[in-house]
Design an enzyme around this catalytic site. Structure first.
Site, PDB file in Angstrom:
ATOM      1  N   TYR A 143     -12.773  -3.048  10.884  1.00  0.00           N
ATOM      2  CA  TYR A 143     -11.374  -2.283  10.542  1.00  0.00           C
ATOM      3  C   TYR A 143     -10.683  -2.371  12.013  1.00  0.00           C
ATOM      4  O   TYR A 143      -9.619  -2.873  11.925  1.00  0.00           O
ATOM      5  CB  TYR A 143     -11.564  -1.060  10.155  1.00  0.00           C
ATOM      6  N   SER A 161      -0.163   5.491  -1.315  1.00  0.00           N
ATOM      7  CA  SER A 161      -0.798   6.830  -0.831  1.00  0.00           C
ATOM      8  C   SER A 161      -0.392   6.675   0.549  1.00  0.00           C
ATOM      9  O   SER A 161       0.094   5.613   1.102  1.00  0.00           O
ATOM     10  CB  SER A 161      -2.217   6.886  -1.307  1.00  0.00           C
ATOM     11  N   GLY A 193       0.494  -1.212  -0.124  1.00  0.00           N
ATOM     12  CA  GLY A 193       0.036   0.074  -0.072  1.00  0.00           C
ATOM     13  C   GLY A 193       0.896   1.295  -0.071  1.00  0.00           C
ATOM     14  O   GLY A 193       0.600   2.196   0.667  1.00  0.00           O
ATOM     15  N   ALA A 194       2.019   1.337  -0.851  1.00  0.00           N
ATOM     16  CA  ALA A 194       2.799   2.459  -0.779  1.00  0.00           C
ATOM     17  C   ALA A 194       2.391   3.616  -1.926  1.00  0.00           C
ATOM     18  O   ALA A 194       2.993   4.404  -2.297  1.00  0.00           O
ATOM     19  CB  ALA A 194       4.147   1.883  -1.065  1.00  0.00           C
TER      20      ALA A 194
HETATM   21  P1  NDP Z   1      -4.423   5.130   2.675  1.00  0.00           P
HETATM   22  O1  NDP Z   1      -5.732   4.806   2.193  1.00  0.00           O
HETATM   23  O2  NDP Z   1      -3.717   6.641   2.152  1.00  0.00           O
HETATM   24  O3  NDP Z   1      -3.415   3.820   2.397  1.00  0.00           O
HETATM   25  C1  NDP Z   1      -3.848   2.523   2.182  1.00  0.00           C
HETATM   26  C2  NDP Z   1      -3.129   1.902   1.180  1.00  0.00           C
HETATM   27  O4  NDP Z   1      -3.571   0.555   1.111  1.00  0.00           O
HETATM   28  C3  NDP Z   1      -3.136   2.458  -0.303  1.00  0.00           C
HETATM   29  O5  NDP Z   1      -2.033   2.567  -0.832  1.00  0.00           O
HETATM   30  C4  NDP Z   1      -4.363   1.484  -0.858  1.00  0.00           C
HETATM   31  O6  NDP Z   1      -4.082   1.252  -2.281  1.00  0.00           O
HETATM   32  C5  NDP Z   1      -3.754   0.056  -0.086  1.00  0.00           C
HETATM   33  N1  NDP Z   1      -4.731  -0.994  -0.117  1.00  0.00           N
HETATM   34  C6  NDP Z   1      -5.945  -1.161   0.007  1.00  0.00           C
HETATM   35  N2  NDP Z   1      -6.394  -2.173  -0.343  1.00  0.00           N
HETATM   36  C7  NDP Z   1      -5.427  -2.957  -0.851  1.00  0.00           C
HETATM   37  C8  NDP Z   1      -5.470  -4.133  -1.471  1.00  0.00           C
HETATM   38  N3  NDP Z   1      -6.340  -4.975  -1.494  1.00  0.00           N
HETATM   39  N4  NDP Z   1      -4.300  -4.574  -1.977  1.00  0.00           N
HETATM   40  C9  NDP Z   1      -3.112  -3.734  -2.101  1.00  0.00           C
HETATM   41  N5  NDP Z   1      -3.103  -2.576  -1.437  1.00  0.00           N
HETATM   42  C10 NDP Z   1      -4.320  -2.040  -0.894  1.00  0.00           C
HETATM   43  O7  NDP Z   1      -4.403   5.062   4.321  1.00  0.00           O
HETATM   44  P2  NDP Z   1      -3.229   5.228   5.471  1.00  0.00           P
HETATM   45  O8  NDP Z   1      -1.936   5.605   4.657  1.00  0.00           O
HETATM   46  O9  NDP Z   1      -3.792   6.165   6.692  1.00  0.00           O
HETATM   47  O10 NDP Z   1      -3.069   3.618   5.880  1.00  0.00           O
HETATM   48  C11 NDP Z   1      -2.001   2.999   6.098  1.00  0.00           C
HETATM   49  C12 NDP Z   1      -1.878   2.280   7.354  1.00  0.00           C
HETATM   50  O11 NDP Z   1      -1.867   3.071   8.609  1.00  0.00           O
HETATM   51  C13 NDP Z   1      -2.978   1.321   7.449  1.00  0.00           C
HETATM   52  O12 NDP Z   1      -2.827   0.347   8.208  1.00  0.00           O
HETATM   53  C14 NDP Z   1      -3.876   1.993   8.612  1.00  0.00           C
HETATM   54  O13 NDP Z   1      -4.536   1.111   9.267  1.00  0.00           O
HETATM   55  C15 NDP Z   1      -2.735   2.673   9.364  1.00  0.00           C
HETATM   56  N6  NDP Z   1      -3.044   3.875  10.354  1.00  0.00           N
HETATM   57  C16 NDP Z   1      -3.738   4.976   9.598  1.00  0.00           C
HETATM   58  C17 NDP Z   1      -4.192   6.099  10.624  1.00  0.00           C
HETATM   59  C18 NDP Z   1      -4.769   7.111   9.987  1.00  0.00           C
HETATM   60  O14 NDP Z   1      -5.069   8.077  11.010  1.00  0.00           O
HETATM   61  N7  NDP Z   1      -4.628   7.363   8.548  1.00  0.00           N
HETATM   62  C19 NDP Z   1      -3.953   5.915  11.947  1.00  0.00           C
HETATM   63  C20 NDP Z   1      -3.495   4.439  12.306  1.00  0.00           C
HETATM   64  C21 NDP Z   1      -3.072   3.457  11.602  1.00  0.00           C
HETATM   65  P3  NDP Z   1      -4.555   2.594  -3.353  1.00  0.00           P
HETATM   66  O15 NDP Z   1      -4.013   3.711  -3.181  1.00  0.00           O
HETATM   67  O16 NDP Z   1      -4.699   1.563  -4.460  1.00  0.00           O
HETATM   68  O17 NDP Z   1      -6.109   2.737  -2.586  1.00  0.00           O
HETATM   69 MG1  PMR Z   2     -11.076   9.272  16.963  1.00  0.00          MG
HETATM   70  C1  PMR Z   2      -8.778  11.495  21.963  1.00  0.00           C
HETATM   71  C2  PMR Z   2      -8.091  11.363  21.116  1.00  0.00           C
HETATM   72  C3  PMR Z   2      -8.441  10.629  19.903  1.00  0.00           C
HETATM   73  C4  PMR Z   2      -7.622  10.124  19.203  1.00  0.00           C
HETATM   74  C5  PMR Z   2      -6.098  10.217  19.069  1.00  0.00           C
HETATM   75  C6  PMR Z   2      -8.220   9.615  17.934  1.00  0.00           C
HETATM   76  C7  PMR Z   2      -7.656   9.004  16.846  1.00  0.00           C
HETATM   77  N1  PMR Z   2      -9.573   9.845  18.114  1.00  0.00           N
HETATM   78  C8  PMR Z   2      -9.724  10.572  19.348  1.00  0.00           C
HETATM   79  C9  PMR Z   2     -11.042  10.809  19.957  1.00  0.00           C
HETATM   80  C10 PMR Z   2     -12.215  10.772  19.303  1.00  0.00           C
HETATM   81  N2  PMR Z   2     -12.445  10.323  18.262  1.00  0.00           N
HETATM   82  C11 PMR Z   2     -13.435  11.251  20.002  1.00  0.00           C
HETATM   83  C12 PMR Z   2     -13.575  11.890  21.435  1.00  0.00           C
HETATM   84  C13 PMR Z   2     -14.481  10.995  19.072  1.00  0.00           C
HETATM   85  C14 PMR Z   2     -15.814  11.165  19.269  1.00  0.00           C
HETATM   86  C15 PMR Z   2     -16.228  12.440  18.828  1.00  0.00           C
HETATM   87  C16 PMR Z   2     -13.914  10.249  17.811  1.00  0.00           C
HETATM   88  C17 PMR Z   2     -14.467  10.001  16.818  1.00  0.00           C
HETATM   89  C18 PMR Z   2     -13.936   9.267  15.825  1.00  0.00           C
HETATM   90  C19 PMR Z   2     -14.585   8.760  14.551  1.00  0.00           C
HETATM   91  C20 PMR Z   2     -16.196   8.906  14.260  1.00  0.00           C
HETATM   92  N3  PMR Z   2     -12.503   8.993  15.618  1.00  0.00           N
HETATM   93  C21 PMR Z   2     -12.294   8.288  14.791  1.00  0.00           C
HETATM   94  C22 PMR Z   2     -13.470   8.066  13.891  1.00  0.00           C
HETATM   95  C23 PMR Z   2     -13.239   7.289  12.450  1.00  0.00           C
HETATM   96  O1  PMR Z   2     -13.978   7.284  11.760  1.00  0.00           O
HETATM   97  C24 PMR Z   2     -11.740   6.922  12.551  1.00  0.00           C
HETATM   98  C25 PMR Z   2     -11.707   5.591  12.902  1.00  0.00           C
HETATM   99  O2  PMR Z   2     -12.195   4.975  14.036  1.00  0.00           O
HETATM  100  O3  PMR Z   2     -11.441   4.852  11.956  1.00  0.00           O
HETATM  101  C26 PMR Z   2     -11.127   3.316  12.304  1.00  0.00           C
HETATM  102  C27 PMR Z   2     -10.973   7.607  13.817  1.00  0.00           C
HETATM  103  C28 PMR Z   2      -9.873   7.821  14.283  1.00  0.00           C
HETATM  104  N4  PMR Z   2      -9.745   8.552  15.487  1.00  0.00           N
HETATM  105  C29 PMR Z   2      -8.144   8.364  15.938  1.00  0.00           C
HETATM  106  C30 PMR Z   2      -7.720   7.736  14.743  1.00  0.00           C
HETATM  107  C31 PMR Z   2      -6.102   7.338  14.664  1.00  0.00           C
HETATM  108  C32 PMR Z   2      -8.923   7.337  13.942  1.00  0.00           C
HETATM  109  C33 PMR Z   2      -8.320   6.695  12.674  1.00  0.00           C
HETATM  110  C34 PMR Z   2      -8.367   5.040  13.068  1.00  0.00           C
HETATM  111  C35 PMR Z   2      -7.303   4.517  12.244  1.00  0.00           C
HETATM  112  O4  PMR Z   2      -6.673   4.707  11.363  1.00  0.00           O
HETATM  113  O5  PMR Z   2      -7.107   3.250  13.210  1.00  0.00           O
END
Ligand code: NDP
Ligand code: PMR
Ligand code: LMG
Length: 396
Positions: free
Chosen positions: A271, A93, A90-91
């Protein structure tokens, strides 16, 4: 800066939590009281463990910390360092692309961008300014076990060594009313985020064993939202694997539930469950293989990268409000560049060789060993996820 001025330390929070006698011991991803699995001796003192990070990584953090490479004789007889060889899924994006860029920029790494959309990945590499000699795009669709096997065969044929594998790709379907499925008929989020990566890492483990690079690593990206010992992990729906009856049934929606715990389909929960599987798999790899192979197994929470494609299926209002919410209210926001530099450290920093660790970063961008939730560190669950997953991907 306003962002930094308003952040407060763990000690303040710890006092508060103690007073209310809460069972959960972390806030915003940072442990407060229960240090059951926390070893903070190496990288941070408690006072540094603030719950946000707002400063960018120093550019040289990656550039200067790559592991010493194996030496090879150059044509003129001079010893040179061989480049590290890293696969990042998934590089195309977000975090994966930013990590590829950070590693490629050091000139010490060749990045294999394992992507489902070849053209998108090529374009992304170009627009990120990654030079041609530092990357190769290879096709990988994690939502198809055949594609995973094909990718591994192609990679082996390429003759490249494998020093580090980064399982980064993921899909998130927060608004899906009905489940969708991988080519093998497995619910898409767990099928892609966990099972595709599980098969990939199992099939590539031998290549990593054979690598002569000084530090070999398998990194599986986790998240705060799968950890119910944090506030973020308590936003409904909460992750929970239950007794894994759905997973054991193959998540096919026919004779089994599409959810690991056997419940009704919920894309956001699927997820978060998949992220628990990622973090448990890392620990089970560590338990089974670290001693024998010396490979470092690690996971991480990269910070909230609220601008990535991960939220592409969320409603437009969410996509508009989420970044400012994370920037100004939770202060958990990190930019793609910043998070990429963090993951690049986990790939290459010589000080991050400890295995079995779930890394996070403080607001001053220093890494620390974070604490996983009870479920995400339950070793009997780790074993069970491993054993069921083996069957589902055809390894057992
Ligand atoms: P993006 O959507 O930007 O990146 C995800 C990548 O995964 C894309 O390159 C996408 O490809 C690729 N992908 C999805 N499905 C497939 C598949 N079937 N085969 C191969 N590649 C696939 O999201 P993020 O950069 O945010 O996510 C990267 C990682 O970080 C994930 O593991 C996510 O759980 C984790 N993460 C993200 C957080 C956040 O706040 N964003 C917080 C915590 C963890 P394509 O470009 O073709 O869509
Ligand atoms: Mg969340 C208090 C800190 C905190 C942090 C660090 C995250 C990270 N979130 C926080 C709080 C809250 N979030 C609170 C208080 C709410 C209610 C208003 C809230 C809501 C919320 C939603 C609806 N947050 C979300 C969502 C998503 O759809 C995202 C998610 O759960 O994806 C699975 C998300 C996230 N919050 C984060 C992070 C890192 C996400 C992205 C999740 C992931 O990539 O794993
Ligand atoms: C679900 O809704 C959807 O149902 C699901 O389909 C999927 O999309 C999923 O995770 C994705 O979300 C979650 C929903 C319910 O959250 C919301 O998005 C509603 C937003 C409500 C707004 C609340 C006001 C917050 C103020 C922010 C204003 C800025 C606006 C930006 C908004 C951007 C979007 C986030 O969520 C809830 O039910 C809300 C309550 C969640 C709080 C959970 C807290 C649990 C606390 C547990 C204690 C932990 C210990 C800490 C103790 C601290 C003590 C100090």
């Amino acid at each position: 800066m306003a962002l930094q001025a308003t952040s407060f330390s763990v000690q303040n929070l710890a006092g508060k939590t103690n007073a209310t006698n809460l069972k959960d011991s972390t806030l915003f991803g940072v442990p407060l009281l229960d240090n059951r699995k926390l070893d903070i001796t190496s990288s941070v003192s408690k006072s540094k463990m603030e719950f946000t990070r707002t400063k960018v990584f120093k550019a040289q953090a990656v550039a200067t910390t790559s592991a010493p490479a194996v030496t090879r004789a150059a044509p003129e007889g001079k010893k040179t360092l061989r480049k590290g060889s890293v696969i990042i899924t998934g590089a195309s994006s977000g975090l994966g692309l930013a990590t590829a860029k950070a590693l490629a920029e050091t000139g010490k790494w060749h990045v294999i961008m394992a992507c489902r959309d070849f053209l998108k990945a090529e374009r992304a590499a170009k627009s990120a300014g990654i030079s041609k000699e530092n990357y190769t795009v290879m096709h990988l669709d994690l939502a198809s076990l055949d594609s995973v096997r094909q990718f591994v065969a192609n990679f082996k044929q390429s003759g490249r060594p494998l020093d580090v594998l980064v399982c980064n790709a993921a899909v998130y379907q927060p608004t899906a009313k009905e489940p969708t499925f991988t080519a093998d008929g497995i619910e898409l989020s767990v099928g892609t985020n966990h099972l595709g990566h599980f098969l990939l890492s199992r099939l590539l483990l031998d290549d990593m064993k054979q690598s002569d690079y000084p530090s070999k690593r398998l990194i599986i990206v986790g998240s705060i939202t799968g950890n119910t010992n944090t506030l973020a992990g308590n936003v409904p729906p909460k992750a929970n694997l239950g007794d894994m009856r759905g997973l054991a049934g193959g998540l096919n929606g026919l004779n089994s539930s599409t959810m690991i715990d056997g419940g009704d389909f919920d894309g956001a929960k699927a997820y978060k469950d998949s992220k628990i599987c990622n973090m448990l798999t890392m620990q089970e790899f560590h338990r089974r293989y670290h001693g024998e192979t010396g490979i470092t197994f690690a996971s991480l929470y990269p910070g909230c990268i609220a601008t990535t494609g991960l939220f592409r299926e969320h409603i437009p209002l969410f996509r508009m409000l989420f970044p400012p919410f994370q920037k100004f209210i939770t202060k958990g926001f990190v930019s793609e560049d910043e998070s990429g530099k963090g993951l690049a450290q986990v790939v290459s920093d010589p000080s991050l060789t400890k295995s079995g660790v779930y890394w996070s970063w403080n607001k001053d961008s220093s890494s620390f060993e974070n604490q996983l939730s009870e479920e995400a560190s339950d070793l009997s669950k780790a074993r069970k996820v491993w054993e069921i997953s083996e069957k589902l991907v055809g390894l057992a």
